[in-house]
Design an enzyme around this catalytic site. Structure first.
Site, mmCIF file in Angstrom:
data_model
loop_
_atom_site.group_PDB
_atom_site.id
_atom_site.type_symbol
_atom_site.label_atom_id
_atom_site.label_comp_id
_atom_site.label_asym_id
_atom_site.label_seq_id
_atom_site.Cartn_x
_atom_site.Cartn_y
_atom_site.Cartn_z
ATOM 1 N N ASP A 153 6.917 23.826 31.113
ATOM 2 C CA ASP A 153 5.481 23.582 31.085
ATOM 3 C C ASP A 153 5.373 22.237 32.093
ATOM 4 O OD1 ASP A 153 2.697 23.328 30.072
ATOM 5 O OD2 ASP A 153 3.502 24.723 28.374
ATOM 6 N N HIS A 185 -0.415 19.456 28.303
ATOM 7 C CA HIS A 185 -0.350 20.799 27.597
ATOM 8 C C HIS A 185 1.094 20.989 27.068
ATOM 9 C CE1 HIS A 185 0.317 25.159 28.210
ATOM 10 N NE2 HIS A 185 -1.115 25.320 27.877
ATOM 11 N N SER A 383 -1.557 30.192 24.838
ATOM 12 C CA SER A 383 -0.382 28.829 24.825
ATOM 13 C C SER A 383 -0.176 28.353 23.593
ATOM 14 C CB SER A 383 -0.865 27.876 26.139
ATOM 15 O OG SER A 383 -0.908 28.568 27.259
#
Length: 765
Positions: A153, A185, A383
């Protein structure tokens, strides 16, 4: 202070502080120049321009090929030796042509952008029942899950006090140690996978699992395919000796990989060999080495088969559930706004991709998790759904080291349930919902009950509750089932003993005496195997309250064709009410001229109307009753008997102004109509009844008119159409009870097409 209270306080503090959305880490890496990194622009963003990924063929002389590449002036900035053999670099046209002719090169593909699948703004440990998992042991005590997970990520904040980050690797810039989170994120995903069970902040599905940050995205959440392959190559290289092996056997250090990235593409069914898909080839080799890979389905509201890696057969692909209250039943409302919608509780998230490539669904709407700088916030997306499954895979692998990725997939799907609104799955083939509680360790078992929408029973009725035993593959022993039902409930359980690996289900039948007061009653089911017992609670909501329905009103169907002797009508009613549960359906019956009631028609709770053709001059009744979730039904509620009276345009009871003329056309209801094209001209009629309909002509020369009821303007009707339509219901109005009313229609004299017609009036009495 209790753990729940301290957690609530921590969440409140974070909210007050404004920590509700991901932000770029304060420790973000300064942008690199292209010369320094070879894959980013002047602002540090991923840039695939002129970049190529070179993959050596199997059996290639890598050393010789590398020497030839250097001789051509090629400066590789990413090298692959495990998931693939090859490199990534900027290539001139001449270099590209030469490389393609190199005998040791299998193929060359252009580098490309891939992006994170999430949106800033975001729930799920309770909904997946991770708190009931015996391996996770979520109890506020920091006992860490013994497994390793890579988060592929934007990096992870290694200093977050709620995460066990043990290392990482950076493929997004030239500094391989700069794997800290540059976006937020990756840290959010990591928290859902494995936030510590330490009484602070949040807790992950696999609390305290060892987290590895594999950074393949830039600060904007974008990256290059070459970076992605670089990350997988590093993961594949992390091997360790198998304890006790005397042959030098090794196993992966990292057992599970979570990836929330996507780009357009499809599975060629051949591990990328046919389509020369380097991402697919790398993943296939990683999975073949024993690493389980979990991927987000994507947030495009289309079939996941259009994206990679979501479409790859080798990964576990996860779609997103909108969950608002952390429990089944669909009663959480529509509290969370993200991706432009308020999704309804327990439904397929509006943004989520779907299709046959999806293996599981997990909560992904407004998920609360960790953010850089010891913060917390909400984020939504597939996600956010994928890391729930990643954490579950880590739990399974802790108790079964060496289990293959295929075995992990089968186990997680077997543990899943359909305890959500499966009718909202866009492809019609519902995904199983992740249930972490059903993942048991070797030598262990657990018992559970199934509640798709909760159990609701009417006083005097009964409820059948499925009981399911989840046992490890090495536990074939007999399990005895017993129960204790709260009075006055009467229950039976069959069968009472479950033996063998295939004997896993029973049914608890609960009878509810007619005099049982409204309320919630518990039945405790206990499973016993030797000296080990497992207990689960089934809560039954007894509904002794009947719903309350409202009598319908009957209206002539607007814009329908009036057939002079008959007309289309619609009975409409307002929603019924119920104090204990909710309305599930309505039943409707009609009666003509005092005759028997028709067979009952059942309609969904969202439908509040019933249509029928009625004859002019005949008397009709219609009645409605409601049914609730416990199958209680209301009393029938009927309208006052009604009949219809037809007033043709020739009726002397219709008052009108002076400038009207009569058109005689056989297709009109009485063979004629009154017509005016002068602004301000009007007609009116006083009547006593429960409804009124104005029949007119629609067409190219017709215009607009204002309609007044009881002296108040209620609408403007536009009669203009491209073709002529005779005997159309231009306006209709009804009331629940009969009364005295007046209708008045005033011509507006529309420029170019001013005509307004009065064919007839139909009064419902």
């Amino acid at each position: 202070m209790s753990r729940v209270a301290s957690l609530a306080l921590a969440l409140l503090v974070a909210l007050v502080a404004g920590h509700v959305a991901p932000a770029t880490s304060a420790a973000a890496i300064a942008p690199q120049s292209r010369e320094a990194d070879g894959a980013v622009d002047a602002r540090g963003r991923a840039d695939p321009t002129g970049r190529w990924i070179v993959v050596y063929r199997d059996g290639a002389n890598v050393a010789a090929a590398d020497t030839r590449a250097k001789g051509r002036g090629i400066a590789a900035d990413r090298r692959y030796a495990h998931a693939l053999k090859g490199y990534a670099a900027h290539l001139t046209r001449g270099q590209l042509a030469a490389v393609r002719q190199d005998p040791d090169v299998g193929f060359v593909v252009p580098d490309a952008i891939l992006s994170q699948q999430a949106q800033n703004i975001p729930r799920g440990i309770r909904r997946t029942e991770a708190t009931r998992n015996a391996i996770a042991q979520i109890d506020g005590v920091d006992d860490r899950v013994d497994a390793d997970v890579a988060i592929v990520d934007t990096g992870i904040d290694k200093d977050h006090e709620d995460l066990n980050v043990v290392g990482g690797y950076n493929c997004a810039t030239s500094s391989r140690t700069a794997w800290g989170d540059v976006n937020g994120h990756g840290t959010h995903v990591a928290g859902t996978v494995g936030a510590l069970d330490n009484g602070l902040g949040v807790v992950g599905v696999a609390p305290g699992v060892r987290l590895w940050a594999v950074r393949i995205l830039d600060s904007a959440g974008n990256g290059l395919v070459s970076w992605y392959v670089c990350g997988l190559d590093w993961i594949a290289a992390q091997r360790e000796a198998v304890p006790g092996s005397t042959t030098g056997e090794t196993r992966p250090v990292i057992e599970v990989v979570n990836m929330s990235v996507a780009k357009r593409g499809a599975d060629d069914g051949n591990c990328g060999l046919t389509s020369k898909d380097v991402m697919h080839q790398a993943i296939c080799r990683l999975v073949a080495s024993g690493v389980t890979v979990v991927a987000a389905a994507g947030n495009n509201s289309f079939n996941a088969s259009k994206l990679i890696p979501a479409s790859y057969d080798e990964v576990i692909t996860v779609s997103a559930l909108a969950d608002m209250d952390g429990k089944p039943g669909g009663l959480g409302g529509s509290l969370c706004y993200s991706w432009g919608t308020y999704d309804k509780d327990d439904t397929y998230a509006d943004f989520s991709n779907y299709g046959g490539d999806v293996d599981l669904i997990a909560p992904g709407k407004c998920t609360w998790s960790t953010l850089p700088g010891n913060r917390y916030g909400y984020v939504s997306g597939t996600s956010m759904a994928a890391p729930h499954v990643t954490g579950a895979a880590a739990l399974y692998l802790q108790s079964r080291p060496g289990a293959t990725p295929a075995q992990v997939r089968v186990a997680l799907q077997a543990a899943g349930t359909y305890e959500w609104n499966i009718a909202t799955d866009p492809d019609g083939h519902p995904d199983k919902l992740l249930n972490v509680a059903h993942i048991v360790a070797r030598g262990d078992y657990m018992v559970d009950v199934t509640q798709p929408q909760g159990w609701v029973g009417a006083a005097g009725g009964s409820v059948a509750i499925p009981v399911r035993l989840y046992r490890a593959e090495d536990v074939p022993d007999d399990v005895a089932l017993t129960f204790v039902a709260a009075g006055p409930l009467v229950a039976t359980l069959s069968p009472a003993t479950l033996g063998g690996l295939v004997d896993t289900s029973a049914t608890l039948n609960v009878n509810i005496p007619a005099a049982t007061p409204t309320g919630t009653y518990d039945v405790l089911v206990t499973a016993t195997m030797g000296d080990r017992t497992r207990t689960v609670r089934a809560s039954i909501r007894v509904d002794g309250d009947k719903p309350v329905a409202v009598a319908p009103s009957v209206t002539v169907a607007p814009l329908s064709i009036f057939n002079t002797t008959s007309f289309a009508a619609s009975a409409r009613w307002v929603a019924a009410t119920d104090t204990t549960t909710w309305i599930t359906a309505y039943q409707v019956q009609w009666s003509a001229s005092g005759g028997a009631w028709s067979s009952a028609t059942t309609v969904d709770d969202a439908i509040h109307s019933s249509s029928r053709t009625l004859g002019v001059g005949h008397e009709y009744e219609v009645r409605v009753r409601a049914r609730d979730a416990a199958s209680n039904v209301s009393t029938w509620m009927a309208n006052d008997p009604l009949s219809s009276v037809l007033l043709q345009d020739t009726s002397s009871s219709i008052q009108r102004s002076s400038s009207w003329w009569r058109s005689r056309i056989t297709t009109m209801s009485g063979g004629s109509s009154l017509t005016s094209g002068t602004r301000g001209q009007w007609f009116s009629r006083m009547f006593t009844g429960g409804g009124i309909a104005w029949v007119s002509t629609l067409g190219p020369t017709r215009g607009k008119a204002d309609v007044y009821v009881d002296g108040v303007k209620v609408t403007t009707v536009d009669l203009n159409r491209t073709s002529v339509h005779y005997r159309r219901v231009a306006f209709t109005r009804s009331w629940l009870t009969s009364g005295s009313h007046t209708i008045k229609v005033v011509v507006l004299g529309t420029s170019g097409h001013p005509r307004v017609d009065l064919d007839a009036l139909l009064v419902l009495k």
